[in-house]
Design an enzyme around this catalytic site. Structure first.
Site, PDB file in Angstrom:
ATOM      1  N   ASP A 118     -22.879 -11.586  45.885  1.00 33.19           N
ATOM      2  CA  ASP A 118     -23.440 -12.819  45.355  1.00 33.19           C
ATOM      3  C   ASP A 118     -23.835 -12.669  43.880  1.00 33.19           C
ATOM      4  OD1 ASP A 118     -24.517 -15.534  46.095  1.00 33.19           O
ATOM      5  OD2 ASP A 118     -26.399 -14.625  45.451  1.00 33.19           O
ATOM      6  N   GLU A 121     -18.811 -13.136  43.564  1.00 33.02           N
ATOM      7  CA  GLU A 121     -18.969 -14.539  43.210  1.00 33.02           C
ATOM      8  C   GLU A 121     -19.294 -14.640  41.730  1.00 33.02           C
ATOM      9  OE1 GLU A 121     -21.967 -18.279  44.118  1.00 33.02           O
ATOM     10  OE2 GLU A 121     -22.690 -16.259  43.641  1.00 33.02           O
TER      11      GLU A 121
END
Length: 511
Positions: free
Chosen positions: A234, A258
């Site tokens: 993330d 990400e």
């Protein structure tokens, strides 16, 4: 898992790194053969098989568990998936915060403990084992950039109970409090905080050597302890780029990050530190083309940029059209043909396809939290469900292409120019030819594949494996195809299909 001290002794941390056990790796090239089903654990299935109500607007836990996922692996595998991506597993901030409860898993508070709402360590190991027994992979979502604690005061800078933030426990392990105000300033992006005053995400000081080594040790142990095969990382752009290579090396498995941006030159450097990234630049082009009537040619332009600039091209990227952070396609458009065209994209290009849970059931949630619905009210319907069947066919076609053509996973997708480039796309990735349109169910679009493209011979029969309908080239080897109610088509030469196979056997002409 090793119990690493708070930001204290680098020597001890390095020693622990050396003593950590190595794990059997699942490298990126093994993941390229897979397709991934993404799950928000709390919203997928309960371990006791019940179907309680789930008010997504309340942003609270609804009861999904790792055991619930185990119980539904038949459902996932029936669609043709051989990997799952589950939401973050570590202990999160408890109770109702300014943003609701941490059911999604992205508000870590103690990275050395598991989230008890999802199950026990044995439950997570059972999930990993159950997947491996089926020759399936486990991808776990992780957060490196920040931890979360509810402020204990409204003063500035805010006060926190740092003892809750394990294994760090002190303000010196975090960047000084400041919220990101300028996304064009990379230092601001990396060292200031996400969130807001009501729910601040405390940004880990990843320039601090002790903090860094703690994270390197933690990820090595986490992967080993739970036999994890891959990691979705993330908020990657919020951590300095040179942090990632050694982090990925310690993980020892496929890492996909990400990087939430639509710009290929910005995103590309992150593919040098991690194995690859979720292909957000292409996602934005695809989303715009299918939800806003955007130009389909921009998809080809974006992919071509990514193929040229990403490390390993686009072979290792995560390819998707929905996820937990972005509105679902049907929340914007209702035309079934457009929805199916969009769903087809991840399976026919270079990347590793990812399907977000609920797409196969036609879920229509918009922005968070509406796009994090409970799946159990669908009854996990596999009968008389055209979207479920569509996903099955897409997975089957991709797996057939991988099995039948050794070059499939290493050959770049090609885009065959079309006269109606704004509304049609022809993607060649031999032996597949995908014909996509955003024209909708009433469109009369067509595709022309000239013999100069070098794809087919004269009078060759091709099978649309999504419907098992056939089309043929002319005497010169040119192919002209009309849209059928605006539906996507994925063509394979009939000579490559086997009458004894499971893919359109009735139309097969092979041995």
């Amino acid at each position: 898992m090793l119990n690493v001290p708070r930001c204290a002794s680098v020597a001890i941390l390095v020693l622990q790194l050396l003593l950590s056990a190595m794990v059997a790796a699942a490298p990126a090239d093994q993941w390229t053969k897979r397709s991934i089903y993404q799950i928000v654990t709390d919203r997928f299935a309960l371990g006791d098989g019940t179907s309680p109500s789930c008010n997504i607007g309340e942003r609270k836990y609804c009861g999904g568990t790792w055991q619930g996922i185990i119980d539904k692996l038949d459902y996932i595998q029936e669609m043709g998936f051989d990997a799952i991506w589950i939401s973050p597993i570590v202990e999160n901030v408890e109770g109702v915060t300014d943003g609701g409860e941490a059911y999604h898993g992205y508000w870590a508070q103690n990275i050395y403990s598991l989230n008890p709402h999802f199950g026990t360590a044995d439950d997570l190991r059972s999930l990993s084992n159950a997947l491996h027994q089926r020759n399936m992979y486990l991808m776990v979502d992780i957060v490196v950039n920040h931890l979360v604690a509810v402020p204990t005061s409204n003063t500035w800078p805010q006060s926190f109970d740092y003892s809750l933030l394990q294994p760090f426990g002190g303000s010196n392990c975090f960047h000084p409090e400041c919220f990101i105000s300028d996304y064009n300033n990379q230092t601001d992006v990396e060292q200031c905080w996400l969130g807001y005053s009501g729910l601040p995400l405390l940004d880990l000081d990843t320039e601090n050597a002790t903090t860094v080594n703690t994270m390197y040790s933690w990820i090595k142990d986490l992967v080993s302890d739970y036999s994890i095969d891959g990691l979705r990382v993330d908020t990657v752009k919020h951590v300095r780029k040179d942090f990632w290579p050694e982090f990925a090396a310690n993980a020892g498995v496929y890492t996909v990050g990400e990087v939430l941006i639509g710009d290929v030159p910005y995103a590309a450097p992150y593919t040098n530190g991690l194995d690859s990234i979720l292909d957000y630049p292409t996602y934005f082009a695809v989303y715009n083309a299918f939800t806003s009537g955007g130009n389909m040619a921009t998809i080809a332009d974006m992919v071509t940029q990514a193929q040229d600039q990403y490390n390993h091209g686009t072979f290792y990227v995560g390819s998707f059209v929905e996820n937990q952070d972005n509105p679902r396609i049907p929340s914007i458009v209702s035309d079934n043909s457009i929805i199916r065209n969009a769903m087809t994209w991840p399976f026919i290009n270079d990347g590793i396809p990812i399907l977000y849970y609920g797409q196969e059931q036609g879920y229509k949630g918009g922005n968070d939290p509406a796009n994090r619905e409970a799946l159990w009210p669908s009854g996990f319907n596999t009968e008389d469900n055209p979207l479920f069947a569509h996903v099955q066919a897409l997975n089957a076609a991709r797996k057939y292409a991988i099995a039948s053509s050794p070059a499939f996973l290493l050959s770049k997708a090609r885009f065959i120019p079309q006269s109606s480039a704004s509304s049609t796309l022809a993607v060649s990735k031999s032996p597949l030819l995908a014909l996509l349109t955003n024209g909708g169910s009433s469109s009369t679009e067509s595709w022309s594949i000239p013999n100069s493209a070098g794809l087919y011979s004269a009078n060759e029969t091709l099978v649309d494996v999504l419907t098992c309908n056939t089309v043929s080239t002319d005497a010169d080897g040119n192919l002209n195809v009309m849209a059928k109610n605006g539906m996507p088509q994925v063509l394979i030469p009939a000579r490559l299909l086997s009458p004894s196979g499971s893919l359109c056997a009735g139309q097969a002409q092979g041995l």
